[in-house]
Write a protein that holds these residues in place. Structure first.
Motif, PDB file in Angstrom:
ATOM      1  N   ILE A 178      -8.026  -2.283  -4.947  1.00  0.00           N
ATOM      2  CA  ILE A 178      -7.050  -2.474  -3.868  1.00  0.00           C
ATOM      3  C   ILE A 178      -7.075  -3.917  -3.375  1.00  0.00           C
ATOM      4  CG2 ILE A 178      -6.642  -1.930  -1.420  1.00  0.00           C
ATOM      5  CD1 ILE A 178      -5.433   0.209  -3.111  1.00  0.00           C
ATOM      6  N   ARG A 235      -1.034   6.916   2.278  1.00  0.00           N
ATOM      7  CA  ARG A 235      -1.894   5.747   2.510  1.00  0.00           C
ATOM      8  C   ARG A 235      -3.250   6.197   3.045  1.00  0.00           C
ATOM      9  NH1 ARG A 235       1.498   1.503   5.854  1.00  0.00           N
ATOM     10  NH2 ARG A 235       2.363   3.410   6.690  1.00  0.00           N
ATOM     11  N   ARG A 236      -3.278   7.260   3.836  1.00  0.00           N
ATOM     12  CA  ARG A 236      -4.549   7.770   4.364  1.00  0.00           C
ATOM     13  C   ARG A 236      -5.487   8.135   3.214  1.00  0.00           C
ATOM     14  NH1 ARG A 236      -7.564   6.689   7.969  1.00  0.00           N
ATOM     15  NH2 ARG A 236      -9.116   6.823   6.384  1.00  0.00           N
ATOM     16  N   ARG A 291      -4.000  -6.608  -3.690  1.00  0.00           N
ATOM     17  CA  ARG A 291      -3.435  -7.329  -2.545  1.00  0.00           C
ATOM     18  C   ARG A 291      -3.328  -8.820  -2.863  1.00  0.00           C
ATOM     19  NH1 ARG A 291      -4.303 -10.220   1.936  1.00  0.00           N
ATOM     20  NH2 ARG A 291      -3.276  -9.609   3.861  1.00  0.00           N
ATOM     21  N   LEU A 320      -5.413   6.789   0.228  1.00  0.00           N
ATOM     22  CA  LEU A 320      -5.882   5.518  -0.349  1.00  0.00           C
ATOM     23  C   LEU A 320      -7.085   4.997   0.418  1.00  0.00           C
ATOM     24  CD1 LEU A 320      -2.696   3.363  -1.123  1.00  0.00           C
ATOM     25  CD2 LEU A 320      -4.001   4.812  -2.676  1.00  0.00           C
ATOM     26  N   TYR A 321      -7.027   5.053   1.755  1.00  0.00           N
ATOM     27  CA  TYR A 321      -8.140   4.578   2.576  1.00  0.00           C
ATOM     28  C   TYR A 321      -9.394   5.425   2.341  1.00  0.00           C
ATOM     29  CZ  TYR A 321      -4.315   2.153   4.932  1.00  0.00           C
ATOM     30  OH  TYR A 321      -3.209   1.400   5.218  1.00  0.00           O
ATOM     31  N   ASP A 322      -9.210   6.732   2.210  1.00  0.00           N
ATOM     32  CA  ASP A 322     -10.358   7.612   1.932  1.00  0.00           C
ATOM     33  C   ASP A 322     -10.982   7.273   0.581  1.00  0.00           C
ATOM     34  OD1 ASP A 322      -9.884   8.911   4.337  1.00  0.00           O
ATOM     35  OD2 ASP A 322      -8.902  10.647   3.416  1.00  0.00           O
ATOM     36  N   HIS A 367       0.834  -1.215   0.000  1.00  0.00           N
ATOM     37  CA  HIS A 367       0.000   0.000   0.000  1.00  0.00           C
ATOM     38  C   HIS A 367       0.859   1.253   0.000  1.00  0.00           C
ATOM     39  CE1 HIS A 367      -3.839  -2.106   1.592  1.00  0.00           C
ATOM     40  NE2 HIS A 367      -3.899  -1.945   0.297  1.00  0.00           N
ATOM     41  N   GLN A 372     -10.869   4.408  -0.930  1.00  0.00           N
ATOM     42  CA  GLN A 372     -11.543   3.110  -0.823  1.00  0.00           C
ATOM     43  C   GLN A 372     -12.947   3.280  -0.242  1.00  0.00           C
ATOM     44  OE1 GLN A 372      -9.101  -0.187   0.886  1.00  0.00           O
ATOM     45  NE2 GLN A 372      -7.467   1.346   0.780  1.00  0.00           N
ATOM     46  N   ALA A 373     -13.068   4.155   0.745  1.00  0.00           N
ATOM     47  CA  ALA A 373     -14.363   4.394   1.384  1.00  0.00           C
ATOM     48  C   ALA A 373     -15.324   5.111   0.444  1.00  0.00           C
ATOM     49  CB  ALA A 373     -14.179   5.197   2.667  1.00  0.00           C
ATOM     50  N   LEU A 414     -11.887   0.363  -3.987  1.00  0.00           N
ATOM     51  CA  LEU A 414     -11.768  -0.656  -2.947  1.00  0.00           C
ATOM     52  C   LEU A 414     -11.560  -2.029  -3.590  1.00  0.00           C
ATOM     53  CD1 LEU A 414     -11.923  -1.781  -0.072  1.00  0.00           C
ATOM     54  CD2 LEU A 414     -14.430  -1.765  -0.310  1.00  0.00           C
TER      55      LEU A 414
END
Length: 118
Positions: free
Chosen positions: A55, A38-39, A59, A41-43, A27, A45-46, A52
């Motif tokens: 990602i 990375r933060r 993985r 990326l998480y946002d 990531h 994804q949400a 999402l």
């Protein structure tokens, strides 16, 4: 109208994320390639189900990349391949599949009667 900076997300990032996963990238490496944290990326994804999915697919590809490295070195090891380093990497990156799980308990009626149970 929502306040704040507009997102830098682009739908074409999904394809790039999957390509990076096929190269075994983490990531942090994916975020770096997309010039974000990375933060972020998480946002994304949400906020974007397709991201999402990308990602998650990346993985799986990254795990397969690592597994292929080990499988290819089982019968004919390449000089420089470190099985212990590989094992540490996959146990950290893919903990659900590569972490030994054990339960330990401390029992005893008094502090003088303590024993460990695995």
């Amino acid at each position: 109208m929502p306040a704040g900076r507009p997102t830098d997300y682009r739908p074409e990032y999904c394809e790039r994320v999957i390509e990076l996963g096929k190269l075994g990238k983490s990531h942090a490496q994916i975020a770096s390639e997309l010039n974000c944290s990375r933060r972020v990326l998480y946002d994304w994804q949400a906020a974007h189900p397709e991201f999402l999915h990308a990602i998650m697919e990346a993985r799986d590809y990254a795990q397969a990349w690592f597994e292929n490295i080990a499988q290819n070195n089982l019968l004919s090891p390449v000089q420089g391949f470190s099985a212990s380093l590989w094992a540490k990497a996959v146990s950290c990156r893919f903990a659900d599949d590569y972490t030994d799980k054990s339960k330990q308990e401390i029992t005893g009626a008094t502090s003088l009667d303590v024993r460990f149970v695995s």
